[in-house]
Design a protein around this motif. Structure first.
Motif, PDB file in Angstrom:
ATOM      1  N   PRO A  56      -0.183 -12.140   4.106  1.00  0.00           N
ATOM      2  CA  PRO A  56       0.831 -13.172   4.364  1.00  0.00           C
ATOM      3  C   PRO A  56       1.774 -13.422   3.192  1.00  0.00           C
ATOM      4  O   PRO A  56       2.979 -13.593   3.394  1.00  0.00           O
ATOM      5  CB  PRO A  56      -0.015 -14.418   4.686  1.00  0.00           C
ATOM      6  CG  PRO A  56      -1.301 -13.872   5.202  1.00  0.00           C
ATOM      7  CD  PRO A  56      -1.545 -12.615   4.418  1.00  0.00           C
ATOM      8  N   SER A  57       1.251 -13.448   1.977  1.00  0.00           N
ATOM      9  CA  SER A  57       2.127 -13.754   0.841  1.00  0.00           C
ATOM     10  C   SER A  57       3.140 -12.640   0.613  1.00  0.00           C
ATOM     11  O   SER A  57       4.307 -12.904   0.263  1.00  0.00           O
ATOM     12  CB  SER A  57       1.286 -13.962  -0.431  1.00  0.00           C
ATOM     13  OG  SER A  57       0.620 -12.754  -0.806  1.00  0.00           O
ATOM     14  N   THR A  58       2.745 -11.407   0.803  1.00  0.00           N
ATOM     15  CA  THR A  58       3.663 -10.284   0.645  1.00  0.00           C
ATOM     16  C   THR A  58       4.738 -10.325   1.724  1.00  0.00           C
ATOM     17  O   THR A  58       5.925 -10.107   1.452  1.00  0.00           O
ATOM     18  CB  THR A  58       2.879  -8.963   0.717  1.00  0.00           C
ATOM     19  OG1 THR A  58       1.897  -8.951  -0.314  1.00  0.00           O
ATOM     20  CG2 THR A  58       3.786  -7.772   0.552  1.00  0.00           C
ATOM     21  N   ALA A  59       4.322 -10.608   2.956  1.00  0.00           N
ATOM     22  CA  ALA A  59       5.288 -10.706   4.047  1.00  0.00           C
ATOM     23  C   ALA A  59       6.282 -11.835   3.811  1.00  0.00           C
ATOM     24  O   ALA A  59       7.473 -11.702   4.095  1.00  0.00           O
ATOM     25  CB  ALA A  59       4.550 -10.926   5.372  1.00  0.00           C
TER      26      ALA A  59
ATOM     27  N   PHE B 231       8.726  -5.068  -4.867  1.00  0.00           N
ATOM     28  CA  PHE B 231       8.884  -6.496  -5.161  1.00  0.00           C
ATOM     29  C   PHE B 231       7.985  -7.369  -4.283  1.00  0.00           C
ATOM     30  O   PHE B 231       7.304  -8.270  -4.796  1.00  0.00           O
ATOM     31  CB  PHE B 231      10.352  -6.912  -5.012  1.00  0.00           C
ATOM     32  CG  PHE B 231      10.570  -8.393  -5.136  1.00  0.00           C
ATOM     33  CD1 PHE B 231      10.664  -8.995  -6.385  1.00  0.00           C
ATOM     34  CD2 PHE B 231      10.660  -9.198  -4.012  1.00  0.00           C
ATOM     35  CE1 PHE B 231      10.852 -10.359  -6.503  1.00  0.00           C
ATOM     36  CE2 PHE B 231      10.853 -10.560  -4.116  1.00  0.00           C
ATOM     37  CZ  PHE B 231      10.946 -11.151  -5.364  1.00  0.00           C
ATOM     38  N   PRO B 232       7.945  -7.177  -2.967  1.00  0.00           N
ATOM     39  CA  PRO B 232       7.088  -8.066  -2.159  1.00  0.00           C
ATOM     40  C   PRO B 232       5.627  -8.008  -2.565  1.00  0.00           C
ATOM     41  O   PRO B 232       4.931  -9.026  -2.592  1.00  0.00           O
ATOM     42  CB  PRO B 232       7.295  -7.552  -0.728  1.00  0.00           C
ATOM     43  CG  PRO B 232       8.613  -6.850  -0.753  1.00  0.00           C
ATOM     44  CD  PRO B 232       8.685  -6.216  -2.117  1.00  0.00           C
ATOM     45  N   GLN B 233       5.163  -6.786  -2.903  1.00  0.00           N
ATOM     46  CA  GLN B 233       3.743  -6.631  -3.236  1.00  0.00           C
ATOM     47  C   GLN B 233       3.388  -7.253  -4.582  1.00  0.00           C
ATOM     48  O   GLN B 233       2.227  -7.617  -4.812  1.00  0.00           O
ATOM     49  CB  GLN B 233       3.376  -5.152  -3.230  1.00  0.00           C
ATOM     50  CG  GLN B 233       3.305  -4.513  -1.848  1.00  0.00           C
ATOM     51  CD  GLN B 233       4.664  -4.238  -1.231  1.00  0.00           C
ATOM     52  OE1 GLN B 233       5.687  -4.235  -1.915  1.00  0.00           O
ATOM     53  NE2 GLN B 233       4.686  -4.004   0.074  1.00  0.00           N
ATOM     54  N   ALA B 234       4.353  -7.376  -5.486  1.00  0.00           N
ATOM     55  CA  ALA B 234       4.092  -8.013  -6.778  1.00  0.00           C
ATOM     56  C   ALA B 234       4.386  -9.502  -6.743  1.00  0.00           C
ATOM     57  O   ALA B 234       3.641 -10.307  -7.319  1.00  0.00           O
ATOM     58  CB  ALA B 234       4.933  -7.343  -7.874  1.00  0.00           C
ATOM     59  N   HIS B 235       5.469  -9.864  -6.075  1.00  0.00           N
ATOM     60  CA  HIS B 235       5.892 -11.267  -6.131  1.00  0.00           C
ATOM     61  C   HIS B 235       5.131 -12.145  -5.132  1.00  0.00           C
ATOM     62  O   HIS B 235       4.894 -13.328  -5.405  1.00  0.00           O
ATOM     63  CB  HIS B 235       7.394 -11.382  -5.875  1.00  0.00           C
ATOM     64  CG  HIS B 235       7.963 -12.666  -6.361  1.00  0.00           C
ATOM     65  ND1 HIS B 235       8.087 -12.968  -7.707  1.00  0.00           N
ATOM     66  CD2 HIS B 235       8.414 -13.766  -5.697  1.00  0.00           C
ATOM     67  CE1 HIS B 235       8.606 -14.173  -7.847  1.00  0.00           C
ATOM     68  NE2 HIS B 235       8.797 -14.679  -6.653  1.00  0.00           N
ATOM     69  N   GLY B 236       4.752 -11.571  -4.005  1.00  0.00           N
ATOM     70  CA  GLY B 236       3.979 -12.360  -3.043  1.00  0.00           C
ATOM     71  C   GLY B 236       2.706 -12.925  -3.640  1.00  0.00           C
ATOM     72  O   GLY B 236       2.435 -14.130  -3.526  1.00  0.00           O
ATOM     73  N   PRO B 237       1.885 -12.101  -4.315  1.00  0.00           N
ATOM     74  CA  PRO B 237       0.683 -12.653  -4.952  1.00  0.00           C
ATOM     75  C   PRO B 237       0.984 -13.693  -6.021  1.00  0.00           C
ATOM     76  O   PRO B 237       0.183 -14.612  -6.222  1.00  0.00           O
ATOM     77  CB  PRO B 237       0.016 -11.410  -5.557  1.00  0.00           C
ATOM     78  CG  PRO B 237       0.473 -10.282  -4.700  1.00  0.00           C
ATOM     79  CD  PRO B 237       1.889 -10.623  -4.324  1.00  0.00           C
ATOM     80  N   ALA B 238       2.124 -13.559  -6.713  1.00  0.00           N
ATOM     81  CA  ALA B 238       2.473 -14.577  -7.705  1.00  0.00           C
ATOM     82  C   ALA B 238       2.758 -15.912  -7.032  1.00  0.00           C
ATOM     83  O   ALA B 238       2.325 -16.971  -7.507  1.00  0.00           O
ATOM     84  CB  ALA B 238       3.678 -14.117  -8.526  1.00  0.00           C
ATOM     85  N   MET B 239       3.478 -15.867  -5.924  1.00  0.00           N
ATOM     86  CA  MET B 239       3.732 -17.105  -5.183  1.00  0.00           C
ATOM     87  C   MET B 239       2.431 -17.680  -4.609  1.00  0.00           C
ATOM     88  O   MET B 239       2.228 -18.897  -4.589  1.00  0.00           O
ATOM     89  CB  MET B 239       4.732 -16.843  -4.054  1.00  0.00           C
ATOM     90  CG  MET B 239       6.136 -16.507  -4.518  1.00  0.00           C
ATOM     91  SD  MET B 239       6.930 -17.861  -5.415  1.00  0.00           S
ATOM     92  CE  MET B 239       7.101 -19.088  -4.116  1.00  0.00           C
TER      93      MET B 239
END
Length: 595
Positions: free
Chosen positions: A274-277, A373-381
């Motif tokens: 979900p976070s990546t999406a 970007f989605p795979q790195a930034h989603g987990p950060a969020m």
């Protein structure tokens, strides 16, 4: 507070994520509803909320339990006994409140420079709210005095070092000495970053000293309020660049004609984190592509790359003000011209555009900085939201040891000794956030480097002007790498620490204090890494004479950046540009919330 919603990005199962809206200003605090945003607001100079009368009355009720325990001669840690390794030693009756004063004096032994007013104010509002949870045995005059001190714009001098995540004893001892008239208050002033602005009148009187009652000292000390306040500030300060990063990445994607395939809903439905999406959806939203695929899948069959990058008229996404082939962030004829004031002279612009058309290759896929970007930034969020969930509990809990109250069954006063001050959940949440921020910051630095490569932009190396051997924005790579090194240093997990204290009676520590401090320290270098990327992205878009459509979030952000950043492309110091770009991120974070 948690909100349960269906995941909008994937249409997948219901997920839980925090609602980040803070309580409206003026909402009383009651030991149950304080959030990190309110802590940051008060720390930055706002007046503290009013105190709930119901919670104050509950504190008085709990104080009577503490008084009953003392009258009955109960053995209660820190009240009728010593502390730490001396917990088995009784406090002689003739000492009276002398034991409490000695406890404050002896524990006010922190070391190092004084903390900024902002961090101490955060500690004070957190401690006031914790006390309103009515588990300490202290009376309502204590949180009232804390609120009065915040309104008066004063704080105690608190040295930086003294806590290891099992109670902020040295910091709260200094607070107690000031409240009970054995130390002085310091007037609040802006810290070196200028974040705290003293809007409170210097004429407001310093709070009157309180009498020190028997048992008050340990009840005040038994808290991680400073650590929690610093963690709340870290959550607030990291939240700005984390939210702004969606827009900065979108601008960089435009600047290199990046592919939207990595952001396509189909991609994230196939691998449904979900976070990546959500991170992918935020970028699509920023580019106005939320209703389009950004994918090469038409009718369930892959369309050839050549058709995607050529003159296809297949329906695509309205990315930059025109119909764009689904797999690419826009060709020259699909992009909106940059505002006249931001464009190069006509002759130079034509040469730049001709060079772009001749040199841009048809890429099968983009570098990791754009593609992952989605795979790195989603987990950060997700880690940022996870910290908020932990704080929503820890800011509103009575964790004093012992916990004072009344037995629901017998009606007798009770003192429950426990380890609730052992803040392992907070340490792990902060450590996770630090590692996740490092991951997404690394990709920001990677995009910055990519923007300097002619093979990706079709422009001169490092986005230099037409001067021979010009350096352009070359040095920003070094500045970003330096800031990134600081983020990496801050990402070392604090949970790896170990300590045995108090003659072996306390054989572990959480080091949540160190985790909070390094997380707070990481916010500024992360902001600067993103600012370097933003300067480069705007420079590339200007040199290419293009811009995202003004009606999109990315387009509105670009207009703000283009109006604020110097358009001079000559070799010159870029420090002021980075400073300006860093300041723009606050507005970008708000735009991201509106997308």
């Amino acid at each position: 507070m948690l909100e349960r919603t269906a995941d909008a990005a994937t249409g997948g199962p219901v997920t839980e994520h925090p609602v980040t809206e803070s309580a409206p200003p003026g909402t009383p605090i009651d030991g149950r509803g304080l959030d990190a945003a309110t802590v940051a607001r008060v720390a930055d100079g706002a007046e503290p909320p009013a105190l709930s009368p119901v919670a104050l009355a509950a504190m008085e009720h709990t104080r009577r339990a503490a008084e009953r325990l003392a009258a009955e001669g109960a053995r209660v840690y820190g009240r009728s006994t010593g502390v730490g390794a001396h917990r088995g030693l009784p406090v002689e009756e003739h000492d009276g409140a002398g034991h409490d004063l000695r406890l404050l004096l002896s524990h006010a032994g922190g070391a190092g420079a004084a903390l900024p007013a902002r961090q101490v104010r955060a500690m004070m509002v957190v401690r006031a709210n914790q006390l309103l949870a009515a588990g300490s045995g202290l009376g309502p005059e204590i949180p009232t005095a804390l609120a009065d001190a915040l309104r008066a714009g004063v704080h105690p001098r608190v040295p930086e070092y003294g806590s290891v995540g099992t109670g902020d004893l040295t910091a709260l001892a200094r607070l107690g000495l000031a409240m009970f008239g054995h130390d002085t208050w310091t007037r609040d002033r802006a810290d070196s970053a200028g974040r705290f602005v003293d809007g409170l009148s210097p004429e407001r009187p310093v709070p009157e000293s309180l009498p020190l009652r028997r048992g008050d000292a340990l009840a005040l000390l038994s808290s991680n309020a400073l650590t929690l306040g610093q963690a709340a500030l870290a959550w607030h300060d990291l939240g700005v660049p984390l939210r702004a990063a969606h827009i900065v990445a979108a601008l960089s994607l435009c600047a290199v004609d990046g592919s939207l395939e990595p952001y396509a809903p189909e991609v994230h439905a196939a691998h449904p984190h979900p976070s990546t999406a959500r991170a992918a959806a935020r970028v699509r939203d920023a580019l106005g592509a939320s209703t389009g695929g950004g994918t090469a899948l038409l009718g369930g069959m892959p369309q050839p790359e050549a058709a995607l990058l050529g003159g296809t008229t297949e329906p695509g996404t309205a990315l930059l003000g025109g119909t764009v082939p689904p797999g690419r962030a826009g060709r020259r004829q699909d992009r909106v011209p940059a505002p006249v004031e931001n464009r190069l002279p006509a002759g130079v612009e034509n040469r730049v555009q001709d060079r772009v058309e001749k040199t841009l290759p048809a890429r099968v896929q983009d570098p990791f900085g754009f593609r992952c970007f989605p795979q790195a930034h989603g987990p950060a969020m997700e880690a940022w939201s996870g910290l908020e969930r932990v704080l929503s509990i820890d800011l509103n809990s009575a964790t004093e040891n012992p916990l004072i109250g009344w037995d629901d069954r017998t009606g007798a006063p009770v003192a429950l000794h426990h380890g609730g001050f052992f803040t392992a959940p907070l340490t792990l949440a902060l450590d996770q956030l630090g590692l996740a921020v490092l991951g997404t910051a690394r990709l920001s630095a990677a995009r910055l480097s990519a923007l300097g490569r002619p093979g990706l932009t079709g422009l001169r190396s490092y986005l230099a002007d037409s001067s021979s051997a010009g350096s352009g924005m070359m040095i920003l790579e070094y500045s970003a790498a330096s800031a990134l090194a600081e983020i990496q240093a801050c990402a070392t997990p604090a949970a790896l620490g170990h300590a045995v204290l108090s003659q072996g009676m306390e054989e572990a520590a959480t080091f949540s204090t160190q985790a909070a401090r390094k997380s707070l320290r990481a916010a500024e270098p992360y902001r600067l890494v993103l600012a370097c990327e933003l300067v480069a992205a705007v420079r590339a878009l200007r040199l290419r004479g293009t811009a995202p459509a003004p009606g999109t979030t990315a387009g509105r952000a670009y207009l703000r950046a283009a109006a604020a950043l110097d358009p001079d492309m000559r070799d010159r110091p870029l420090t002021d540009d980075v400073t300006t770009a860093a300041a723009l991120l606050d507005g970008f974070a708000e735009l991201d919330g509106d997308a």
